[in-house]
Design an enzyme around this catalytic site. Structure first.
Site, PDB file in Angstrom:
ATOM      1  N   TYR A 262       0.832  -1.203   0.000  1.00 56.09           N
ATOM      2  CA  TYR A 262       0.000   0.000   0.000  1.00 56.09           C
ATOM      3  C   TYR A 262       0.870   1.258   0.000  1.00 56.09           C
ATOM      4  O   TYR A 262       0.496   2.281  -0.550  1.00 56.09           O
ATOM      5  CB  TYR A 262      -0.885   0.040   1.259  1.00 56.09           C
ATOM      6  CG  TYR A 262      -2.204  -0.671   1.133  1.00 56.09           C
ATOM      7  CD1 TYR A 262      -2.269  -2.040   0.989  1.00 56.09           C
ATOM      8  CD2 TYR A 262      -3.398   0.044   1.181  1.00 56.09           C
ATOM      9  CE1 TYR A 262      -3.488  -2.687   0.900  1.00 56.09           C
ATOM     10  CE2 TYR A 262      -4.625  -0.598   1.098  1.00 56.09           C
ATOM     11  CZ  TYR A 262      -4.665  -1.961   0.962  1.00 56.09           C
ATOM     12  OH  TYR A 262      -5.871  -2.590   0.879  1.00 56.09           O
TER      13      TYR A 262
ATOM     14  N   LYS B 103       3.332 -15.263   4.020  1.00 54.17           N
ATOM     15  CA  LYS B 103       3.513 -16.125   2.843  1.00 54.17           C
ATOM     16  C   LYS B 103       5.014 -16.368   2.713  1.00 54.17           C
ATOM     17  O   LYS B 103       5.618 -16.053   1.692  1.00 54.17           O
ATOM     18  CB  LYS B 103       2.914 -15.407   1.607  1.00 54.17           C
ATOM     19  CG  LYS B 103       2.871 -16.219   0.332  1.00 54.17           C
ATOM     20  CD  LYS B 103       1.841 -17.325   0.329  1.00 54.17           C
ATOM     21  CE  LYS B 103       1.974 -18.159  -0.940  1.00 54.17           C
ATOM     22  NZ  LYS B 103       1.091 -19.349  -0.966  1.00 54.17           N
TER      23      LYS B 103
ATOM     24  N   ASP C 226      -2.909 -18.196   2.127  1.00 49.12           N
ATOM     25  CA  ASP C 226      -3.892 -18.974   1.353  1.00 49.12           C
ATOM     26  C   ASP C 226      -4.575 -19.999   2.255  1.00 49.12           C
ATOM     27  O   ASP C 226      -5.796 -20.143   2.262  1.00 49.12           O
ATOM     28  CB  ASP C 226      -3.237 -19.641   0.125  1.00 49.12           C
ATOM     29  CG  ASP C 226      -1.940 -20.365   0.448  1.00 49.12           C
ATOM     30  OD1 ASP C 226      -1.420 -20.218   1.577  1.00 49.12           O
ATOM     31  OD2 ASP C 226      -1.439 -21.098  -0.439  1.00 49.12           O
TER      32      ASP C 226
ATOM     33  N   ASP D 117      -6.233  -6.713   4.833  1.00 46.07           N
ATOM     34  CA  ASP D 117      -7.368  -6.131   4.117  1.00 46.07           C
ATOM     35  C   ASP D 117      -8.298  -7.243   3.646  1.00 46.07           C
ATOM     36  O   ASP D 117      -9.514  -7.192   3.846  1.00 46.07           O
ATOM     37  CB  ASP D 117      -6.846  -5.318   2.921  1.00 46.07           C
ATOM     38  CG  ASP D 117      -7.982  -4.696   2.126  1.00 46.07           C
ATOM     39  OD1 ASP D 117      -8.903  -4.145   2.753  1.00 46.07           O
ATOM     40  OD2 ASP D 117      -7.959  -4.778   0.883  1.00 46.07           O
TER      41      ASP D 117
ATOM     42  N   ASP E 161     -12.161  -8.698   5.501  1.00 46.35           N
ATOM     43  CA  ASP E 161     -13.448  -8.786   4.796  1.00 46.35           C
ATOM     44  C   ASP E 161     -14.013 -10.196   4.931  1.00 46.35           C
ATOM     45  O   ASP E 161     -15.219 -10.384   5.119  1.00 46.35           O
ATOM     46  CB  ASP E 161     -13.291  -8.451   3.305  1.00 46.35           C
ATOM     47  CG  ASP E 161     -13.579  -6.981   3.001  1.00 46.35           C
ATOM     48  OD1 ASP E 161     -13.236  -6.138   3.867  1.00 46.35           O
ATOM     49  OD2 ASP E 161     -14.120  -6.684   1.927  1.00 46.35           O
TER      50      ASP E 161
HETATM   51  C1  IPM Z   1     -10.336  -0.898   4.126  1.00 48.23           C
HETATM   52  C2  IPM Z   1     -10.587  -0.425   2.731  1.00 48.23           C
HETATM   53  C3  IPM Z   1      -9.414   0.439   2.305  1.00 48.23           C
HETATM   54  C4  IPM Z   1      -8.162  -0.418   2.330  1.00 48.23           C
HETATM   55  C5  IPM Z   1      -9.569   1.119   0.931  1.00 48.23           C
HETATM   56  C6  IPM Z   1     -10.876   1.860   0.801  1.00 48.23           C
HETATM   57  C7  IPM Z   1      -8.416   2.030   0.635  1.00 48.23           C
HETATM   58  O1  IPM Z   1     -10.792  -1.495   1.872  1.00 48.23           O
HETATM   59  O2  IPM Z   1     -10.232  -0.057   5.030  1.00 48.23           O
HETATM   60  O3  IPM Z   1     -10.242  -2.111   4.332  1.00 48.23           O
HETATM   61  O4  IPM Z   1      -7.870  -1.128   1.356  1.00 48.23           O
HETATM   62  O5  IPM Z   1      -7.465  -0.379   3.346  1.00 48.23           O
HETATM   63 MN    MN Z   2     -10.802  -3.436   2.861  1.00 53.48          MN
END
Ligand code: IPM
Ligand code: MN
Length: 356
Positions: free
Chosen positions: A142, A191, A223, A247, A251
């Protein structure tokens, strides 16, 4: 006490979920005798529209001068074709970098009342899901060097994944400290079978672990981790991992809670200043319709009370009110199931306030 809070409500559903968060915090202030003083600043697409840039200097200055920062969400289709450094997401990344918020805490807990909303088979989650993803937030690809170059295969683009010892050490220590207050179990995700950056990462984690002999440590390749999370979600406690892996895995973990609309987050650095935001995005398709789930943002407010202000009872009061509202059968659309009462964003905020 009086607390100064910078508010970056942002785009899409950001402002409407933030409105409910502030109403909840104000009620907490009344109940416990605190005043919260908010300074609203622009960040993301709305800042691009007004100032031509996603993260104006004024926004950074106000955030730095505050006791903490609340963020809604940034982004939307209007700004999707802008070049990388002009996109709304720059506001988020820029604030994380400028404020030195290297540790991102994303707690994924499945409320008993929401077991029906969780997409996993009931037997997989019957022992309760309670995972804390500790994501490194200001390093890795990032923030690494990025660019484009010509190659004999045509134009190429790169984002460098780089981690230094100090960066890994401080996030690992955060994870172990948090684990000490939980179930004393850290799972490191990397990894290292392929990536040099992961090999350094793993060696630092092993070194830091020597200072925490009371905490159990294991390791998973990313993975495999994504698979194990689905197969045995109840066996995880704290997961520590780099920026991009965190990230993705956070999710995934959000689905254990029934909906990404339930997942709060805290971004912390060395001091008490933190930034608190829901893990979900700006959801432009449902913006302005009063159907968004404000719970992730309201729980982020609770995390602010706990981690930046040390107000543990106040934070618990909010968490308990959220649990009660779910136990009482109220649901926004994203967590709706048979026999429950569906409500909008504003109504959900009101119901939580009534239960504080
Ligand atoms: C998160 C989001 C952000 C990230 C994006 C919107 C830049 O997905 O906070 O997880 O990738 O960190
Ligand atoms: Mn995210």
């Amino acid at each position: 006490m009086n607390y100064k809070i910078a508010v970056v409500a942002g785009d899409g559903i950001g402002p409407e979920v933030m409105e409910q968060n502030i109403l909840v915090l104000n009620e907490i202030g009344k109940k416990f005798g605190h005043t919260f003083e908010y300074t609203h600043v622009l960040g993301g697409g709305c800042a691009i529209d007004k100032f031509g840039e996603p993260l104006p200097q004024e926004t950074i200055d106000v955030c730095k001068a505050s006791d903490s920062v609340l963020l809604g969400a940034v982004g939307g289709w209007q700004w999707d074709t802008l070049p990388g450094d002009k996109r709304p997401e720059r506001a988020l990344l820029g604030l994380r970098g400028a404020l030195g918020l290297y540790a991102n805490l994303r707690p994924a807990t499945l409320h008993d009342a929401l077991k029906d909303a969780c997409p996993l088979k009931p037997e997989l989650v019957k022992n309760g899901v309670d995972i804390m993803v500790v994501r490194e937030l200001t390093g890795g690809m990032y923030f690494g060097e990025k660019g484009r170059k010509q190659t004999d295969m045509g134009e190429a683009a790169y984002d460098v994944e780089q981690y230094s010892e100090k960066e890994v050490e401080r996030i690992t220590r955060k994870a172990f400290e948090i684990a000490r207050k939980r179930n004393k179990h850290v799972t490191n995700v990397d990894k290292q079978n392929v990536l040099e950056s992961s090999r350094l990462w793993r060696s630092v984690v092993l070194e830091v672990a020597k200072d925490y002999p009371d905490v159990e440590l294991d390791h998973l390749y990313v993975d495999n981790a994504s698979m194990q999370l689905i197969m045995r979600p109840t066996t995880f406690d704290v997961i520590v991992t780099g920026n991009i892996f965190g990230d993705i895995l956070s999710d995934e973990a959000s689905q254990m809670t029934g909906s990404i609309g339930m997942l709060p987050s805290a971004s912390l650095g060395e001091g008490s200043l933190g930034m608190y935001e829901p893990v979900h995005g700006s959801a432009p398709d449902i913006a302005g319709k009063d159907i968004a789930n404000p719970i992730a943002t309201i729980l982020s407010g609770a995390m602010m009370l706990k981690y930046s202000f040390g107000l543990l009872d106040e934070a618990k009061c909010i968490e308990d009110a959220v649990t009660k509202v779910l136990d009482d059968g109220y649901r926004t659309g994203d967590i709706m199931s048979d026999g429950m009462k569906q409500v909008g964003c504003k109504e959900m905020g009101k119901l939580i306030i009534e239960r504080l």
